[in-house]
Design a protein around this motif. Structure first.
Motif, PDB file in Angstrom:
ATOM      1  N   PRO A  46       6.833   3.044  51.992  1.00 21.42           N
ATOM      2  CA  PRO A  46       7.022   4.369  51.539  1.00 21.42           C
ATOM      3  C   PRO A  46       7.468   4.102  50.580  1.00 21.42           C
ATOM      4  CG  PRO A  46       5.880   4.185  53.921  1.00 21.42           C
ATOM      5  CD  PRO A  46       6.384   2.751  53.411  1.00 21.42           C
ATOM      6  N   THR A  47       8.964   3.116  50.548  1.00 19.18           N
ATOM      7  CA  THR A  47      10.100   3.004  49.718  1.00 19.18           C
ATOM      8  C   THR A  47       9.794   2.833  48.555  1.00 19.18           C
ATOM      9  OG1 THR A  47      11.962   2.330  51.486  1.00 19.18           O
ATOM     10  CG2 THR A  47      12.156   1.323  49.255  1.00 19.18           C
ATOM     11  N   GLU A  48       8.981   1.511  48.345  1.00 15.64           N
ATOM     12  CA  GLU A  48       8.090   1.292  47.424  1.00 15.64           C
ATOM     13  C   GLU A  48       7.322   2.353  46.636  1.00 15.64           C
ATOM     14  OE1 GLU A  48       7.448  -2.834  48.324  1.00 15.64           O
ATOM     15  OE2 GLU A  48       5.783  -2.429  47.599  1.00 15.64           O
ATOM     16  N   ILE A  65       6.025   7.985  42.564  1.00 12.04           N
ATOM     17  CA  ILE A  65       5.557   9.173  43.107  1.00 12.04           C
ATOM     18  C   ILE A  65       6.797  10.438  42.565  1.00 12.04           C
ATOM     19  CG2 ILE A  65       3.725   8.877  44.266  1.00 12.04           C
ATOM     20  CD1 ILE A  65       5.950   9.741  46.135  1.00 12.04           C
ATOM     21  N   GLY A  66       8.043   9.534  41.807  1.00 14.99           N
ATOM     22  CA  GLY A  66       8.817  10.717  41.475  1.00 14.99           C
ATOM     23  C   GLY A  66      10.234  11.256  42.485  1.00 14.99           C
ATOM     24  N   GLY A  67      10.249   9.866  44.465  1.00 20.10           N
ATOM     25  CA  GLY A  67      10.815  10.999  44.557  1.00 20.10           C
ATOM     26  C   GLY A  67       9.833  10.561  46.083  1.00 20.10           C
ATOM     27  N   THR A  68      11.079  10.129  47.346  1.00 20.60           N
ATOM     28  CA  THR A  68      10.890  10.416  48.625  1.00 20.60           C
ATOM     29  C   THR A  68      10.497  12.303  49.036  1.00 20.60           C
ATOM     30  OG1 THR A  68      12.952  11.047  49.557  1.00 20.60           O
ATOM     31  CG2 THR A  68      12.297   8.701  49.189  1.00 20.60           C
ATOM     32  N   VAL A 128       3.501  12.194  51.402  1.00 24.99           N
ATOM     33  CA  VAL A 128       3.162  13.809  53.069  1.00 24.99           C
ATOM     34  C   VAL A 128       2.965  12.652  53.915  1.00 24.99           C
ATOM     35  CG1 VAL A 128       0.802  14.597  53.168  1.00 24.99           C
ATOM     36  CG2 VAL A 128       1.533  14.609  50.763  1.00 24.99           C
ATOM     37  N   TRP A 129       3.019  12.520  54.816  1.00 20.55           N
ATOM     38  CA  TRP A 129       3.109  12.539  56.027  1.00 20.55           C
ATOM     39  C   TRP A 129       2.348  12.403  56.543  1.00 20.55           C
ATOM     40  CZ3 TRP A 129       6.262   7.743  56.959  1.00 20.55           C
ATOM     41  CH2 TRP A 129       7.774   7.831  55.830  1.00 20.55           C
ATOM     42  N   ARG A 130       1.343  12.082  57.967  1.00 20.50           N
ATOM     43  CA  ARG A 130       0.047  11.856  58.407  1.00 20.50           C
ATOM     44  C   ARG A 130       0.676  12.252  59.868  1.00 20.50           C
ATOM     45  NH1 ARG A 130      -4.375   9.661  56.685  1.00 20.50           N
ATOM     46  NH2 ARG A 130      -4.073   7.527  55.981  1.00 20.50           N
ATOM     47  N   ASP A 131       0.217  13.450  59.937  1.00 19.12           N
ATOM     48  CA  ASP A 131       0.548  14.236  61.566  1.00 19.12           C
ATOM     49  C   ASP A 131       0.694  13.849  62.488  1.00 19.12           C
ATOM     50  OD1 ASP A 131       0.387  16.320  59.637  1.00 19.12           O
ATOM     51  OD2 ASP A 131      -1.906  16.476  60.570  1.00 19.12           O
ATOM     52  N   LEU A 135       7.786  -0.175  56.203  1.00 24.06           N
ATOM     53  CA  LEU A 135       6.757  -0.659  56.719  1.00 24.06           C
ATOM     54  C   LEU A 135       5.246  -0.490  55.872  1.00 24.06           C
ATOM     55  CD1 LEU A 135       7.604  -0.089  61.068  1.00 24.06           C
ATOM     56  CD2 LEU A 135       8.329  -1.925  59.228  1.00 24.06           C
ATOM     57  N   CYS A 136       4.493  -0.389  56.320  1.00 23.92           N
ATOM     58  CA  CYS A 136       3.038  -0.163  56.046  1.00 23.92           C
ATOM     59  C   CYS A 136       2.923   1.212  55.193  1.00 23.92           C
ATOM     60  CB  CYS A 136       2.450  -0.979  55.933  1.00 23.92           C
ATOM     61  SG  CYS A 136       1.959  -0.478  57.753  1.00 23.92           S
ATOM     62  N   LEU A 137       1.838   1.238  54.295  1.00 23.89           N
ATOM     63  CA  LEU A 137       1.762   2.425  54.182  1.00 23.89           C
ATOM     64  C   LEU A 137       0.232   3.626  54.953  1.00 23.89           C
ATOM     65  CD1 LEU A 137       0.893   2.512  50.033  1.00 23.89           C
ATOM     66  CD2 LEU A 137       2.996   3.827  51.578  1.00 23.89           C
ATOM     67  N   CYS A 138       0.558   2.428  56.249  1.00 29.81           N
ATOM     68  CA  CYS A 138      -0.247   3.013  57.191  1.00 29.81           C
ATOM     69  C   CYS A 138       0.263   4.849  57.540  1.00 29.81           C
ATOM     70  CB  CYS A 138      -0.884   2.731  58.955  1.00 29.81           C
ATOM     71  SG  CYS A 138      -1.433   1.071  58.763  1.00 29.81           S
ATOM     72  N   PRO A 139       1.337   4.921  58.290  1.00 27.45           N
ATOM     73  CA  PRO A 139       1.712   5.993  58.265  1.00 27.45           C
ATOM     74  C   PRO A 139       1.411   7.487  57.291  1.00 27.45           C
ATOM     75  CG  PRO A 139       3.860   5.051  57.961  1.00 27.45           C
ATOM     76  CD  PRO A 139       2.602   4.073  57.299  1.00 27.45           C
ATOM     77  N   ILE A 140       1.106   6.660  56.333  1.00 27.00           N
ATOM     78  CA  ILE A 140       1.181   7.932  54.469  1.00 27.00           C
ATOM     79  C   ILE A 140      -0.467   8.342  54.573  1.00 27.00           C
ATOM     80  CG2 ILE A 140       1.729   8.566  51.503  1.00 27.00           C
ATOM     81  CD1 ILE A 140       4.264   8.260  53.447  1.00 27.00           C
ATOM     82  N   ASN A 141       0.229   9.752  54.518  1.00 24.53           N
ATOM     83  CA  ASN A 141      -1.503  10.213  53.320  1.00 24.53           C
ATOM     84  C   ASN A 141      -1.307  10.469  52.367  1.00 24.53           C
ATOM     85  OD1 ASN A 141      -3.341  12.368  52.509  1.00 24.53           O
ATOM     86  ND2 ASN A 141      -3.398  13.290  54.070  1.00 24.53           N
ATOM     87  N   LEU A 142      -1.859   9.179  51.982  1.00 27.57           N
ATOM     88  CA  LEU A 142      -2.339   9.192  50.601  1.00 27.57           C
ATOM     89  C   LEU A 142      -3.167   9.674  49.371  1.00 27.57           C
ATOM     90  CD1 LEU A 142      -2.645   4.727  50.354  1.00 27.57           C
ATOM     91  CD2 LEU A 142      -0.599   6.187  50.349  1.00 27.57           C
ATOM     92  N   SER A 143      -4.006  10.428  50.036  1.00 24.88           N
ATOM     93  CA  SER A 143      -4.269  10.247  49.287  1.00 24.88           C
ATOM     94  C   SER A 143      -4.015  12.126  48.965  1.00 24.88           C
ATOM     95  CB  SER A 143      -6.478  11.118  49.460  1.00 24.88           C
ATOM     96  OG  SER A 143      -6.306  11.680  50.611  1.00 24.88           O
ATOM     97  N   ALA A 144      -3.487  12.660  49.850  1.00 24.05           N
ATOM     98  CA  ALA A 144      -2.375  13.978  49.092  1.00 24.05           C
ATOM     99  C   ALA A 144      -0.965  13.548  48.412  1.00 24.05           C
ATOM    100  CB  ALA A 144      -2.065  14.784  51.172  1.00 24.05           C
ATOM    101  N   THR A 145      -0.675  12.893  48.745  1.00 25.28           N
ATOM    102  CA  THR A 145       0.676  11.691  48.435  1.00 25.28           C
ATOM    103  C   THR A 145      -0.089  11.746  47.089  1.00 25.28           C
ATOM    104  OG1 THR A 145       2.111  11.080  49.936  1.00 25.28           O
ATOM    105  CG2 THR A 145       2.053  10.290  48.327  1.00 25.28           C
TER     106      THR A 145
END
Ligand SMILES: [Zn+2]
Length: 84
Positions: free
Chosen positions: A15-17, A22-25, A29-32, A50-60
């Protein structure tokens, strides 16, 4: 294997990378729900390094206004095809 985002030859895998792409934290978009199994009880799972698993990538990526597609060889890869 975890999801990754590829843009202009760079790979973003936390998520940091990704927030740099994407222009900032605020655009993350985090998963529910917590996607991690065996996560310590009561500990915040919104982990930035950590990894991108908790991020909703399509929405982000949509929120950031980026054009993207899923990798054809590897559907865990999200390929950014163009900047806005
Ligand atoms: Zn993961």
């Amino acid at each position: 294997m975890c999801n990754s985002v590829l843009a202009e030859g760079r790979e973003y895998s936390s998520p940091t990378e990704l927030s740099k792409l994407i222009g900032g934290t605020g655009n993350l978009v985090w998963r529910d729900r917590n996607p991690f199994s065996n996560w310590p009880e009561g500990e915040d799972w919104h982990a930035m390094d950590l990894c991108l698993c908790p991020i909703n990538l399509s929405a982000t990526l949509d929120r950031a206004g980026l054009k993207w597609r899923r990798g054809t060889d590897d559907p865990m890869e999200f390929l950014v095809t163009a900047e806005p």
